[in-house]
Design an enzyme around this catalytic site. Structure first.
Site, PDB file in Angstrom:
ATOM      1  N   HIS A 214       0.827  -1.199   0.000  1.00 37.83           N
ATOM      2  CA  HIS A 214       0.000   0.000   0.000  1.00 37.83           C
ATOM      3  C   HIS A 214       0.864   1.253   0.000  1.00 37.83           C
ATOM      4  CE1 HIS A 214      -3.126  -2.867   1.220  1.00 37.83           C
ATOM      5  NE2 HIS A 214      -4.006  -1.940   0.890  1.00 37.83           N
TER       6      HIS A 214
ATOM      7  N   LYS B 257      -0.609   4.886   4.608  1.00 39.24           N
ATOM      8  CA  LYS B 257      -1.562   3.983   5.253  1.00 39.24           C
ATOM      9  C   LYS B 257      -1.169   3.799   6.719  1.00 39.24           C
ATOM     10  CE  LYS B 257      -3.856  -0.509   4.780  1.00 39.24           C
ATOM     11  NZ  LYS B 257      -5.191   0.098   4.995  1.00 39.24           N
TER      12      LYS B 257
END
EC number: 1.17.1.8
Length: 262
Positions: A152, A156
């Site tokens: 990600h 995040k």
């Protein structure tokens, strides 16, 4: 359906706002940010033709605005309390925020059931990601040696991702539990083998330029199987969000995971 969006200035929240505006059967009636500079969304150039109030307090929003559903893409820190408050006000939450514990999911499900309110918490709203999880669950019955690599963007906040945890939970339902790696395996650098979920290893990658990606890697004697999903743009999640908003009107309890609805 009258919809409010929490975390509307975040990357996901911004896409949700545009999606709700675009869908003919959905109406954006309120948005929330923890420290907004605006009183109305029309103060933002992109939404200059809209008339939607901006709130900084969820209790106030729920009290002042008539709602059918609230979409929450805020942070793990407030996801649970937000969802509980939305349910307490008799409104359907659609939650993409991750980080819920099993105990919190159970409590929120019981609350939704007692009030007969439709609610959805989904670690991932991309249909392709949901299919990836379902395919991985099917494969885990026959390939118990498996590791998850999730990748990600570097902003995040939680690791591992909700999608990775949900995938591991689904595989654990059918997989013969076993510990990955050598019996006497030793990490010479702590964390090198990733997180341990019932013997399965989960590895989290955080880099700029990524959006949301997951690879489920299976191994067996003489063969391997890789199941991978990539979200290159946050719009990949929006069809699942719109579907979930509409679906809450048909439910009378909380559903955890989009795979239980499609």
């Amino acid at each position: 359906m009258k919809v409010a969006v929490l975390g509307f200035k975040g990357r996901m929240g911004h896409e949700v706002v545009k999606t709700v505006i675009r869908e003919a059967d959905l109406e954006l009636v309120a948005v929330l940010d923890h420290q907004p500079k605006e009183k109305n969304i029309r103060e933002i150039a992109e939404f200059a033709d809209m008339d939607v109030p901006v709130f900084d307090d969820l209790e106030t929003l729920l009290t002042k605005v008539e709602l059918d559903a609230v979409v929450d893409f805020t942070t793990p820190k407030v996801g649970y309390s937000n969802t509980k408050l939305v349910l307490a006000h008799g409104v359907s939450p659609v939650v993409g925020t991750t980080g819920f514990t099993p105990e919190q999911i159970t409590e929120l499900t019981e609350l939704a059931t007692s009030k007969k309110i439709g609610a959805i918490i989904a670690p991932n709203f991309a249909v392709g990601a949901v299919l990836m999880m379902q395919f991985a669950q099917k494969a885990a019955k026959y390939f118990p040696d498996v590791e998850i690599i999730e990748l990600h963007h570097d902003n995040k906040l939680d690791a591992p991702s909700g999608t990775a945890v949900k995938t591991a939970e689904m595989m654990a339902e059918v997989r013969t539990e076993k510990q990955q790696g050598a019996v006497n395996e030793e990490e010479t650098m702590k964390g090198a083998r990733g997180a341990d979920f019932e013997g399965m290893r989960i590895h989290s990658v955080r880099l700029p330029g990524l959006v949301a990606h997951q690879q489920v890697q299976f191994g067996a004697e003489g063969q391997g199987l890789t199941i991978r999903h990539d979200s290159y743009d946050r719009i990949s999640f929006m069809s699942g969000v719109a579907f979930s908003i509409r679906k809450t009107a048909e439910l009378d309890t909380l559903v955890y995971g989009l795979e239980n609805l499609i």
